[in-house]
Design an enzyme around this catalytic site. Structure first.
Site, PDB file in Angstrom:
ATOM      1  N   GLU A 265      38.766  67.527  -2.106  1.00 40.83           N
ATOM      2  CA  GLU A 265      39.460  66.250  -2.134  1.00 40.83           C
ATOM      3  C   GLU A 265      40.637  66.280  -1.170  1.00 40.83           C
ATOM      4  O   GLU A 265      41.203  67.347  -0.887  1.00 40.83           O
ATOM      5  CB  GLU A 265      40.013  65.952  -3.533  1.00 40.83           C
ATOM      6  CG  GLU A 265      38.974  65.711  -4.591  1.00 40.83           C
ATOM      7  CD  GLU A 265      39.606  65.490  -5.957  1.00 40.83           C
ATOM      8  OE1 GLU A 265      38.874  65.040  -6.848  1.00 40.83           O
ATOM      9  OE2 GLU A 265      40.812  65.773  -6.123  1.00 40.83           O
TER      10      GLU A 265
ATOM     11  N   LYS B 130      32.327  67.522 -11.946  1.00 40.26           N
ATOM     12  CA  LYS B 130      33.241  66.607 -11.266  1.00 40.26           C
ATOM     13  C   LYS B 130      32.561  65.807 -10.163  1.00 40.26           C
ATOM     14  O   LYS B 130      32.862  64.626  -9.951  1.00 40.26           O
ATOM     15  CB  LYS B 130      34.423  67.397 -10.701  1.00 40.26           C
ATOM     16  CG  LYS B 130      35.371  67.944 -11.759  1.00 40.26           C
ATOM     17  CD  LYS B 130      36.534  68.673 -11.108  1.00 40.26           C
ATOM     18  CE  LYS B 130      37.603  69.058 -12.123  1.00 40.26           C
ATOM     19  NZ  LYS B 130      37.114  69.999 -13.129  1.00 40.26           N
TER      20      LYS B 130
ATOM     21  N   ARG C 193      36.717  65.409 -24.917  1.00 40.28           N
ATOM     22  CA  ARG C 193      37.184  66.100 -26.118  1.00 40.28           C
ATOM     23  C   ARG C 193      38.588  65.623 -26.417  1.00 40.28           C
ATOM     24  O   ARG C 193      39.168  64.825 -25.685  1.00 40.28           O
ATOM     25  CB  ARG C 193      37.206  67.613 -25.886  1.00 40.28           C
ATOM     26  CG  ARG C 193      37.985  67.994 -24.620  1.00 40.28           C
ATOM     27  CD  ARG C 193      38.143  69.480 -24.462  1.00 40.28           C
ATOM     28  NE  ARG C 193      38.626  69.862 -23.147  1.00 40.28           N
ATOM     29  CZ  ARG C 193      39.885  69.798 -22.744  1.00 40.28           C
ATOM     30  NH1 ARG C 193      40.815  69.346 -23.567  1.00 40.28           N
ATOM     31  NH2 ARG C 193      40.236  70.184 -21.534  1.00 40.28           N
TER      32      ARG C 193
ATOM     33  N   HIS D 205      48.821  74.011 -11.628  1.00 46.09           N
ATOM     34  CA  HIS D 205      47.860  73.060 -12.186  1.00 46.09           C
ATOM     35  C   HIS D 205      47.730  73.143 -13.707  1.00 46.09           C
ATOM     36  O   HIS D 205      46.851  72.515 -14.283  1.00 46.09           O
ATOM     37  CB  HIS D 205      46.470  73.237 -11.540  1.00 46.09           C
ATOM     38  CG  HIS D 205      46.508  73.205 -10.049  1.00 46.09           C
ATOM     39  ND1 HIS D 205      46.879  72.083  -9.335  1.00 46.09           N
ATOM     40  CD2 HIS D 205      46.240  74.159  -9.115  1.00 46.09           C
ATOM     41  CE1 HIS D 205      46.819  72.351  -8.042  1.00 46.09           C
ATOM     42  NE2 HIS D 205      46.443  73.602  -7.877  1.00 46.09           N
TER      43      HIS D 205
END
Length: 691
Positions: free
Chosen positions: A200, A116, A297, A235
């Site tokens: 973040e 990430k 994917r 999540h």
């Protein structure tokens, strides 16, 4: 085009790929573990190869074994599905090096987007907006804490190699940062072999918007519009839809253009998803949507995109991998109607959503009469909502502790969002599974909720509406009547079958006056979910009953059900003249009945309730809710703990579960160490109450 394809995966995604591959005339090859020897994907394939034991690390994650299976069967191509080896660049390279076709993006693209922090830096260079945060190399706890303080709370800690919500923690206060960081790093190491994290800023009203992209070997990249995956729990996506509610043309153009730039920046080929986070505090705005990550994917939720575009994404994958160009140009890809997908999980919403494992003794998905049109063809809902069910399990199979607990995807395509939500809610209410628990009723409640119907959703929706969505079931009047009739009806059938005047319930003294030759009143004891009730029934002489409710007789009628189970019965309860009958389905289960209604399943026992006062207070023992591994011991024996404080943490089915102190006290004993495997119901620790 190659002539054969091996799917290096299991369950519903393997079945999904096989359907398209066989329709294209390709020979299909499955791989499986010892736990999946009788699984539907194994039976569906033309050929199947055993990889090894149930543990994924010794079977589905062993790339060398998968390649050996491909060689032994003469497979020409490998499709990785999603999860397992699907985003493993080393495996992709090994497939290519073996002279096989890799049905996925180039290994370099996987690596570029696999971490990430590196992906965000690349997106900044490509002009794609990214969420403010820290993606630095310094991973010391002090630096990460300082960066979180600089960004300002709340912040989100995310494993750099993460996905599916693994290794992700929200932190609201500086004093909670250290524990959340340790947990995220531990889960990142366990799930992905990489403990590194990024930080973040946490958006307080976030929407999860993602764009399906597709590239080919001729340099073309297109998008297939957006999906909204904001309905999440911890999540993990719960319900997805396409298109996104509230998305105007200007915002759609901005976010899809950014997604195409992101894919072009890594020379992308095949199916991929660019995920964005949107600040929805003032609706969806083009300048308030930021890049989060790319999934290199096919996604679990790809059917909703297939429904609104009429595109078979797996067919595109196979054709592009064979060197063909993308079949459609960008201006030929439109949006037709609205599609929603609900993920049916083997989990117990009333017990913290813990995965529910075991045999699928009774497994019935929505009946055929809920399907309008061909369930494999969802591109034209003009005649009414269309239903598609993707599953990789069947009745008699088993939900294993070794794999993800998703057992089916329920997909509806309709002309409008309202129609899609209504039909999908009804589909969820028709699900019947026993004794494994599912989230079907929870899904129906989500879809019926006024906020969801209005499109007022964000990633905190489920947490905010938890009281409504997770309201506990109680043995209400109509349920009690239905259960009593089910139990009594089964007792009568058994008695007649045995040609004896003896009732099988002779051990139940509360069941008085039960005779086959006269309409005596019966007192039927019931126990369910800790509740105990007695319901009075009077046979009406026509195989039905009158149940007493508030001093008034209420007609209750059982009749044979329909479907693959001859033992099904439906029980109709009419509570008031102006109310429609309430129907339950039930299966006999010894001196009990399993009732199904609105996606719920519960067992009602007909034997006498336990004596009053028999229940004892909790003994302070913390028992494993399912098989797993101990991953943390926040406290030691002899330490004082407060009610709700974590005592031991286990990992099971890719999820961490903290077992907490049931009351203020002292940790009397801890029976396991970090790394130990534990069985279901094993006593892990004991907390003694303070004197």
């Amino acid at each position: 085009m190659f002539k054969s394809v091996l799917v290096a995966n299991r369950g519903e995604i393997a079945c999904r790929v096989f359907r398209t591959a066989r329709a294209m005339g390709l020979r299909t090859i499955a791989v499986y573990s010892e736990a999946d020897a009788r699984a539907p994907h194994v039976q569906m394939a033309d050929e199947a190869v055993l990889l090894g034991p149930a543990q994924a690390s010794e079977s589905y994650l062993d790339g060398a074994k998968v390649l050996a299976a491909a060689k032994a069967t003469g497979a020409e191509a490998i499709h990785p599905g999603y999860g397992f080896l699907s985003e493993n660049a080393d495996f992709a390279e090994a497939v290519k090096a073996a002279g096989l076709v890799w049905i996925g993006p180039p290994p370099a693209s996987i690596r570029a987007m696999g971490l990430k922090d590196a992906a965000k830096k690349l997106m900044i260079e490509a002009g794609v907006p990214v969420t403010p945060g820290y993606q630095g190399e310094d991973q010391s706890a002090d630096t990460l804490r300082a960066e979180a303080d600089r960004i300002g709370y709340p912040v989100l800690i995310k494993a750099v190699a993460g996905g599916g919500g693994k290794g992700m923690r929200r932190v609201d206060r500086a004093e909670d940062f250290a524990d959340a960081l340790a947990s995220a790093q531990r889960e990142g190491q366990s799930s992905f072999g990489d403990p590194r994290v990024l930080i973040e800023t946490y958006i307080t009203r976030p929407r999860h918007i993602e764009v399906q992209v597709f590239g080919d070997t001729h340099g073309t990249v297109v998008h297939l519009n957006e999906r909204d995956c904001s309905l999440q729990r911890r999540h993990q996506k719960v319900i997805e839809e396409a298109p996104a509610p509230g998305m105007d043309a200007k915002t759609r153009e901005a976010v899809t253009a950014a997604a195409v730039r992101a894919a072009q920046a890594v020379n992308y080929e095949g199916a991929g998803t660019i995920e964005f986070i949107a600040d929805a505090s003032d609706g969806l705005k083009a300048d308030r949507i930021w890049f989060m990550e790319m999934n290199t994917r096919l996604q679990v939720e790809h059917p909703v995109t297939e429904a609104i575009t009429g595109v078979d994404l797996v067919e595109w994958q196979l054709r592009v991998a064979a060197g063909e160009p993308i079949p459609l140009k960008q201006d030929e890809i439109g949006i037709h109607g609205w599609a929603m997908e609900a993920r049916l999980y083997a989990e117990d919403p009333e017990n913290g959503f813990l995965p529910s494992i075991g045999a699928l003794e009774h497994f019935v998905l929505p009946p055929a009469d809920m399907v309008t049109g061909d369930p494999e063809d969802l591109d034209d809902p003009a005649e009414g909502p269309l239903l598609r069910v993707d599953t990789g399990v069947e009745e008699g199979g088993e939900v294993s502790q070794f794999y993800d607990p998703m057992i089916a995807k329920l997909i509806v395509h309709a002309e409008t969002r309202e129609a899609a939500a209504d039909h999908l809610a009804e589909v969820c209410r028709e699900v019947e599974v026993w004794p494994v628990r599912t989230n079907a009723a929870f899904l129906a409640r989500c879809l019926d909720h006024p906020r969801f119907v209005a499109g007022d959703v964000d990633t905190a929706f489920i947490a905010a509406e938890e009281d409504t969505l997770l309201a506990p079931w109680t043995l209400d009047d109509d349920g009690a009547l239905a259960a009593a009739v089910a139990l009594t009806h089964e007792a009568r059938k058994r008695t007649l079958a045995e040609e004896s005047a003896e009732t099988p319930w002779a051990t139940a003294p509360e069941l008085v006056g039960f005779r086959l030759n006269r309409p005596a009143t019966l007192a039927v004891p019931l126990r369910a979910g800790g509740e105990a009730r007695v319901v009075e029934l009077t046979p009406d002489g026509r195989d039905g009953y009158a149940g007493m409710l508030d001093g008034e007789p209420v007609p209750v009628q059982p009749w044979p059900g329909s479907g693959p189970h001859e033992s099904w019965y439906r029980t109709s309860v009419t509570l008031t003249p102006d109310r429609a009958p309430v129907s339950y389905r039930y299966l006999p289960d010894d001196h009990a009945a399993v009732l199904f209604r609105d996606g719920r399943a519960w067992r009602v026992d007909g034997r006498p309730a336990a004596a009053a006062g028999a229940a004892e207070a909790g003994d302070g023992a913390l028992r494993a809710p399912m098989p797993g591994k101990v991953v943390a011991l926040p406290v030691k024996a002899g330490e004082t703990v407060a009610k709700g404080q974590a005592v031991i943490v286990i990992e099971a089915m890719k999820m961490e579960q903290a077992l907490t102190a049931p009351f203020d006290g002292v940790v009397e004993s801890v029976s396991f160490r970090v790394g130990d495997q534990v069985g279901a119901d094993a006593t892990l620790a004991v907390v003694a109450a303070k004197d």
